[in-house]
Design a protein around this motif. Structure first.
Motif, PDB file in Angstrom:
ATOM      1  N   UNK A 420       9.019 -44.087 -66.334  1.00  0.00           N
ATOM      2  CA  UNK A 420       9.966 -44.664 -67.299  1.00  0.00           C
ATOM      3  C   UNK A 420       9.223 -45.444 -68.391  1.00  0.00           C
ATOM      4  N   UNK A 421       8.269 -46.264 -67.941  1.00  0.00           N
ATOM      5  CA  UNK A 421       7.549 -47.106 -68.899  1.00  0.00           C
ATOM      6  C   UNK A 421       6.782 -46.250 -69.920  1.00  0.00           C
ATOM      7  N   UNK A 422       6.304 -45.094 -69.447  1.00  0.00           N
ATOM      8  CA  UNK A 422       5.526 -44.244 -70.324  1.00  0.00           C
ATOM      9  C   UNK A 422       6.354 -43.654 -71.464  1.00  0.00           C
ATOM     10  N   UNK A 423       7.612 -43.352 -71.225  1.00  0.00           N
ATOM     11  CA  UNK A 423       8.415 -42.641 -72.235  1.00  0.00           C
ATOM     12  C   UNK A 423       9.279 -43.583 -73.053  1.00  0.00           C
ATOM     13  N   UNK A 431      14.298 -37.280 -76.405  1.00  0.00           N
ATOM     14  CA  UNK A 431      15.682 -36.853 -76.627  1.00  0.00           C
ATOM     15  C   UNK A 431      15.704 -35.567 -77.449  1.00  0.00           C
ATOM     16  N   UNK A 432      14.841 -35.452 -78.447  1.00  0.00           N
ATOM     17  CA  UNK A 432      14.806 -34.235 -79.246  1.00  0.00           C
ATOM     18  C   UNK A 432      14.397 -33.025 -78.407  1.00  0.00           C
ATOM     19  N   UNK A 433      13.407 -33.237 -77.537  1.00  0.00           N
ATOM     20  CA  UNK A 433      12.982 -32.129 -76.665  1.00  0.00           C
ATOM     21  C   UNK A 433      14.131 -31.671 -75.774  1.00  0.00           C
ATOM     22  N   UNK A 434      14.870 -32.644 -75.237  1.00  0.00           N
ATOM     23  CA  UNK A 434      15.972 -32.291 -74.338  1.00  0.00           C
ATOM     24  C   UNK A 434      17.063 -31.545 -75.103  1.00  0.00           C
ATOM     25  N   UNK A 435      17.381 -31.983 -76.306  1.00  0.00           N
ATOM     26  CA  UNK A 435      18.459 -31.358 -77.065  1.00  0.00           C
ATOM     27  C   UNK A 435      18.095 -29.940 -77.473  1.00  0.00           C
ATOM     28  N   UNK A 436      16.804 -29.672 -77.666  1.00  0.00           N
ATOM     29  CA  UNK A 436      16.389 -28.338 -78.070  1.00  0.00           C
ATOM     30  C   UNK A 436      16.142 -27.423 -76.876  1.00  0.00           C
ATOM     31  N   UNK A 447       8.689 -31.204 -71.548  1.00  0.00           N
ATOM     32  CA  UNK A 447       8.275 -32.619 -71.483  1.00  0.00           C
ATOM     33  C   UNK A 447       6.898 -32.734 -70.848  1.00  0.00           C
ATOM     34  N   UNK A 448       6.676 -32.017 -69.713  1.00  0.00           N
ATOM     35  CA  UNK A 448       5.371 -32.093 -69.050  1.00  0.00           C
ATOM     36  C   UNK A 448       4.272 -31.477 -69.919  1.00  0.00           C
ATOM     37  N   UNK A 449       4.644 -30.513 -70.793  1.00  0.00           N
ATOM     38  CA  UNK A 449       3.659 -29.936 -71.697  1.00  0.00           C
ATOM     39  C   UNK A 449       3.303 -30.925 -72.792  1.00  0.00           C
ATOM     40  N   UNK A 457      -0.186 -38.468 -68.345  1.00  0.00           N
ATOM     41  CA  UNK A 457       1.209 -38.260 -68.694  1.00  0.00           C
ATOM     42  C   UNK A 457       2.124 -38.256 -67.482  1.00  0.00           C
ATOM     43  N   UNK A 458       3.055 -37.302 -67.467  1.00  0.00           N
ATOM     44  CA  UNK A 458       4.096 -37.256 -66.444  1.00  0.00           C
ATOM     45  C   UNK A 458       3.870 -36.087 -65.497  1.00  0.00           C
ATOM     46  N   UNK A 459       4.186 -36.318 -64.229  1.00  0.00           N
ATOM     47  CA  UNK A 459       4.167 -35.216 -63.282  1.00  0.00           C
ATOM     48  C   UNK A 459       5.596 -34.733 -63.061  1.00  0.00           C
ATOM     49  N   UNK A 460       5.759 -33.799 -62.154  1.00  0.00           N
ATOM     50  CA  UNK A 460       7.070 -33.181 -61.934  1.00  0.00           C
ATOM     51  C   UNK A 460       8.092 -34.194 -61.419  1.00  0.00           C
ATOM     52  N   UNK A 461       7.671 -35.056 -60.485  1.00  0.00           N
ATOM     53  CA  UNK A 461       8.592 -36.027 -59.898  1.00  0.00           C
ATOM     54  C   UNK A 461       9.067 -37.028 -60.961  1.00  0.00           C
ATOM     55  N   UNK A 462       8.172 -37.493 -61.808  1.00  0.00           N
ATOM     56  CA  UNK A 462       8.546 -38.441 -62.854  1.00  0.00           C
ATOM     57  C   UNK A 462       9.450 -37.768 -63.888  1.00  0.00           C
ATOM     58  N   UNK A 463       9.125 -36.564 -64.215  1.00  0.00           N
ATOM     59  CA  UNK A 463       9.936 -35.838 -65.190  1.00  0.00           C
ATOM     60  C   UNK A 463      11.348 -35.632 -64.677  1.00  0.00           C
ATOM     61  N   UNK A 464      11.475 -35.274 -63.423  1.00  0.00           N
ATOM     62  CA  UNK A 464      12.800 -35.081 -62.845  1.00  0.00           C
ATOM     63  C   UNK A 464      13.599 -36.389 -62.856  1.00  0.00           C
TER      64      UNK A 464
END
Length: 821
Positions: A420-423, A431-436, A447-449, A457-464
């Motif tokens: 959370x702190x990272x993003x 938000x733009x990545x999610x909307x697209x 997001x992980x890319x 950066x973020x791993x799978x668990x953090x991204x989820x």
């Protein structure tokens, strides 16, 4: 599979054998190998192996408690099931049948009755010092009443049970599969309570047993703290006023062991606790004084105790008491109504010796101690210090596991919070990545890319977790809260790491031991109230028992004792005419003697044994009485042939004169046997009550029997009559006086097919005995007709070619009565 089906489908007792012969079945070959192995094992070895497996199962899975949680498997499974059902101390009661059914179906397939009995005992305040189950309904009583059926009673756990299960949710203990592998159950419960000592345990296994008394929770916790302060403390130092004073039974009572005895018991793990009830004289009542019993020994059936006391009262063995009344409610109260002037100490002394008002509790502190295999414990008898040591180290293991689980959960949460702190600084881009994106998976990939884990950066668990984040959490206030949470979590994780990095096993001042100590102190504070904190049992190391004799509890009054030929005996205050007394059909009165209730009476048997008891111990009856076999151990075929009262007013002086020990006492006895032998012996050795086996006064030859025993003074003449019509009159002093049991001397010499029918001792009487021959004639034997001769002869012939069928005995005379003055 086809071959196995073919093997199973074979029918007939010889099918497997025929398959072996043709060699066409692989399964048959296996059968042959199994049979060969079975035949090669000796029966003794096979039986020993199977019995050892059975005994091990009983020891580890049924009868013995674990030193860590103090529970047997069935108790542990009951509490675990109730915990799964949510039956905590604040929940609504639930039917016991539901609990028992789930326990039996899921964990303990050994029958519902044994499970329900264990559940009932865990709810009985008179069985456990701190009950683990709160029962609603009839759960039995101290009177021995059984609990109601499980369909009527309800239950839930008590607050103390929550302490036993407190750390279970975090899986701080090992789990194992249940009996069918369908679910898991805990090997041991993570109890914060030293339950083994607090509630005790009782069980019988194979070749061993356990019997651990209950204790006071506060005292046990103080002993734990004392052991933590000084790990090298001695066993005897733990048995002190600031630690364990002794057992604390839920029914109260007094413990009358000395301090040294208690220390020895707790050091060795075995010994005997002497328990007494408590009673106090109530002098405020009007009329007769009342001795009030307020507690009874642990495990004593109260109704049986009251019944026993009243039995002693009604049979006259406890004359100082008028009646025992059970006035108990929730508390025990038994009132003993005493006679005026009665000494209550004497009454208590009698109760201590003849009732369960005083009993022993045999301590055997055998339990299961942990081994390398967490699922199997080893039985061992432990002392107090060892029990406390095992519990403390078990608490350390539970705490360590709890901290490890908490640290793992904290690290998982910290990992999410760091994502959370990272993003937070790149929210707009996220938000733009999610909307697209075309969906959650596509958004996660992008997001992980964008924030690769390789570059911090973020791993799978953090991204989820980010994708699952609610929109309101993106507010600045919520972001601050998340950052604060991250800070707190990191701080707590560092604290736990520091605790886990410590070497706490032997360092009793470490942080983890400090937490254990704090939990024990909190336990004392939480339960520092009645009825748990206050001691129920009193330690009385200076108790004394008043000395008394049995005569102190006998009401001295004159009575008569009657014995029948079939061996029935009874005592009555007065028997005016024994011939009119009630006897069983076909029975006759043998004799009736008089004396005082404090005096003794001797019953002489046909095998030369005298059984002596006090007249007060003869059952009082106006009916047939009781068989004398209830009082003594008579052998097969043995019968009573005479009774003598040892009341001084009846028998006179029977003791030997120490100045002339060679002379027989003024009053002694004469016995004769059916084979013609006779002896004189003293009665002093038989005047005191004997054991149930009696004392021997004559040694009788095989096939013969004593026909009568009479008291004499030595100046009498003896008339002996045989079956073959032979009679002899001789002086009693010619019969030898024996100091011990013996065969005697020949009174009358008998032929091979003759036997002595009877004898009579008389002082100069002209008519001694009347006999009836087989021809119906009656003959009277008189000293005028038959002169006195020496003993050992054949005697005088009464009648030729005939036999004596019976000796005519007059009706029993009325026993002597005494002047009341």
């Amino acid at each position: 599979m086809a071959k196995r089906q073919k093997r199973n489908s074979s029918s007939g007792p010889n099918s497997s054998r025929s398959s072996k012969n043709n060699g066409s079945s692989k399964g048959s070959l296996l059968d042959a190998v199994d049979d060969q192995l079975l035949m090669s094992i000796p029966l003794r070895q096979a039986a020993q192996s199977r019995y050892l497996n059975y005994s091990l199962s009983v020891i580890t899975s049924r009868a013995l408690p674990d030193v860590r949680d103090g529970l047997k498997p069935v108790q542990r499974r009951i509490l675990y099931t109730m915990n799964q059902q949510g039956l905590n101390a604040t929940a609504k009661h639930r039917k016991c049948a539901k609990v028992v059914g789930d326990v039996m179906g899921n964990y303990h397939p050994h029958g519902d009755s044994s499970i329900y009995e264990a559940l009932v005992r865990m709810a009985q305040a008179f069985s456990l010092r701190m009950p683990l189950i709160d029962g609603s309904g009839n759960f039995g009583s101290v009177d021995g009443d059984n609990a109601a059926a499980m369909r009527y009673t309800e239950c839930r756990m008590t607050p103390i049970a929550a302490e036993v299960l407190s750390d279970l949710a975090t899986r701080t203990v090992a789990f194992k599969p249940n009996y069918d592998g369908s679910r898991e159950e805990p090997v041991v419960l993570p109890s914060r309570v030293p339950n083994l000592l607090v509630n005790g345990a009782t069980g019988i296994a194979v070749g061993m047993a356990t019997n651990i008394p209950p204790h006071n929770l506060k005292e046990v916790c103080q002993a734990l703290l004392k052991l933590l302060r000084d790990p090298e403390i001695r066993d005897y130092q733990l048995v002190a006023n600031d630690a364990v004073q002794g057992p604390d039974f839920p029914t109260g009572g007094q413990i009358i062991n000395t301090k040294e005895e208690l220390r020895e018991i707790y050091s060795s793990g075995q010994g005997t606790i002497k328990l007494r009830g408590t009673a106090e004289l109530n002098t405020k009542t009007k009329g007769s004084p009342v001795l009030q019993i307020s507690s009874i020994p642990f495990g004593v059936n109260k109704s049986s105790l009251v019944e026993r006391i009243n039995e002693l009262v009604y049979t006259g063995k406890l004359p100082l008491v008028i009646e025992a009344r059970d006035l108990s409610t929730d508390e025990i109260r038994i009132d003993l109504m005493l006679k005026k002037g009665a000494d209550e100490n004497m009454v208590l002394a009698y109760l201590y010796r003849h009732t369960d008002f005083q009993k022993n509790f045999n301590v055997n502190m055998t339990c299961l101690v942990p081994t390398e295999n967490p699922e199997v414990g080893a039985p061992n008898r432990l002392g107090l210090k060892e029990v406390l040591w095992h519990f403390l180290h078990f608490r350390l293991q539970v705490l360590t596991k709890r901290l490890e689980n908490e640290l793992a959960a904290l690290l998982r949460r910290i990992h999410i919070l760091e994502g959370y702190a990272l993003i937070f600084d790149a929210l707009d881009e996220i938000i733009r990545i999610i909307r697209k994106s075309e969906g959650k998976a596509d958004a996660a990939t992008k997001i992980m890319k964008r924030f690769p884990a390789e570059k911090g950066g973020l791993d799978e668990e953090q991204t989820d977790a980010i994708l699952e984040l609610k929109l309101y959490r993106l507010a600045r206030l919520e972001i601050n809260m998340i950052m604060d949470e991250l800070k707190d979590k990191r701080k707590r994780a560092n604290e736990i790491k520091k605790l886990l990095d410590e070497d706490s096993e032997d360092n009793y001042q470490s942080g983890r031991w400090t937490i254990v100590r704090t939990e024990i102190e909190s336990l004392i504070e939480a339960y520092n109230k009645d009825p748990f904190a206050k001691r129920q049992s009193v330690i009385n190391t200076v108790a004394e028992e008043p000395e008394y004799t049995p005569e102190d509890f006998i009401v001295a009054e004159d009575c008569h004792v009657m014995v029948t030929k079939d061996g029935w005996v009874k005592r009555q205050k007065l028997i005016a005419d024994p011939s009119k007394s009630r006897v069983r059909q076909g029975d006759e009165v043998l004799t009736c003697v008089s004396g005082n209730t404090v005096a003794a009476i001797g019953f002489f048997s046909s095998l030369g044994v005298c059984y002596t008891t006090r007249m007060i111990d003869i059952p009082a009856s106006t009916g047939f009485g009781e068989p004398i076999q209830k009082l003594f151990k008579l052998k097969d075929g043995e019968r009573i042939i005479a009774a003598i009262s040892f009341d001084n007013r009846v028998i006179g002086e029977i003791k030997e004169n120490p100045k002339t020990p060679d002379l027989c006492p003024p009053t002694h006895a004469l016995a004769a046997t059916s084979n013609g032998f006779a002896l004189r012996f003293g009665l002093a050795n038989f005047a005191e009550p004997s054991t149930r086996s009696g004392r021997r006064y004559a040694r009788v030859a095989p096939g013969a029997s004593v026909i009568d025993v009479v008291t004499i003074h030595g100046s009498e003449v003896i008339l002996a009559v045989s079956e073959n019509c032979r009679a002899m009159v001789c002086a009693a002093e010619e019969v030898n006086y024996l100091s011990g049991a013996g065969k005697g001397v020949t009174l009358i010499r008998l032929t091979e097919n003759d036997r002595l029918l009877g004898f009579k001792a008389s002082v100069g009487d002209r008519d001694l005995m009347t006999v009836q021959t087989n021809r119906g004639a009656k003959k009277t034997i008189s000293t005028a007709k038959y002169r006195v001769t020496a003993r050992g002869g054949r005697g005088t012939e009464i009648q030729k070619n005939g036999k004596i069928s019976e000796i005519v005995t007059p009706p029993p005379a009325a026993p002597e009565t005494f002047d009341e003055n």
